[in-house]
Scaffold this active site. Sequence first.
Site, mmCIF file in Angstrom:
data_model
loop_
_atom_site.group_PDB
_atom_site.id
_atom_site.type_symbol
_atom_site.label_atom_id
_atom_site.label_comp_id
_atom_site.label_asym_id
_atom_site.label_seq_id
_atom_site.Cartn_x
_atom_site.Cartn_y
_atom_site.Cartn_z
ATOM 1 N N ARG A 47 12.662 10.480 3.699
ATOM 2 C CA ARG A 47 12.370 11.848 4.123
ATOM 3 C C ARG A 47 12.636 12.077 5.611
ATOM 4 N NH1 ARG A 47 7.054 13.967 0.784
ATOM 5 N NH2 ARG A 47 7.861 13.512 -1.304
ATOM 6 N N ASP A 155 -0.709 27.122 4.132
ATOM 7 C CA ASP A 155 -0.232 25.766 3.906
ATOM 8 C C ASP A 155 0.075 25.135 5.252
ATOM 9 O OD1 ASP A 155 0.828 24.259 1.184
ATOM 10 O OD2 ASP A 155 1.822 23.508 2.982
#
Length: 285
Positions: A47, A155
């Site tokens: 990632r 979020d």
Amino acid sequence: MSTAARVETQLPGDRISKRNFDKLARFIYDYSGIKMPPTKLTMLEGRLRRRLRATDHSTFDDYCDFLFNHDGLAQEAVYLIDVVTTNKTDFFREAKHFDYLQSVALPAIVNSGVRTIRAWSSACSTGAEPYTMAMVLAEFTEGRNDVSYSVLATDLSTDVLQTARRGIYPEDLIAPVPRDLQRKYVLTAKQPDRREVRITPKLRSKIGFARMNLMDEKYPIGDPMNLIFCRNVLIYFDKQTQAGVLSRLCSCLAKGGYMFIGHSESITGFDLPLQQVSNTVYQRI
């Protein structure tokens, strides 16, 4: 040679060294509460490669030196957290929650005298959860001039919030949405080959999106919420972090309001002003 030494020598160049992995894991935990055990090393490497490219660093050693020795975290923290957070979401995920919301929670809230229902999706990911909440609320309040609603969707990841604000999804993602609700709240693309849909402007207008870190000491959400969804995020926290997050969420929940957590999560063992009213559904007392 110790295990740690063997790991260190196996991770040169384009791998994350144990020393740097430990630094990254500690930062990620302190910033977001997300646990990053050694078993996640390969996932973290995969990632972070795009952050290496974005910041023009050729190796993980260079990237971590930039982060920890040259104040790179000041500008990179948000992007780093974006790439390590997991964002799994579906419309009407854990559907029994929405059945309970429609048949029990919302009637009880209105019967208690509430006329503006405030709902919060506290880990909204790409938006499927808050849009599902809005659909249920819109159906419940339809034709009632005395009851309105609003949804706050927050979020930690700025990437997923951008997707959520747009409200554009692959058409197969809305398969769980009942057909009658699709007709009312989902628009199909004019070009069928695009195979995309978009949430209607009217429903999108009922949702406010904002970045929020559940690790913060306070949640600036305004007046108390009647509904809080915090589903499938507690599992990424250790018990101490769970306790802090749940306590802060309870302080944002109106008396008589409802909190929904994920079906694989539990609040057993925590001293909270909540009583269980259904499977992974709790009411503020």
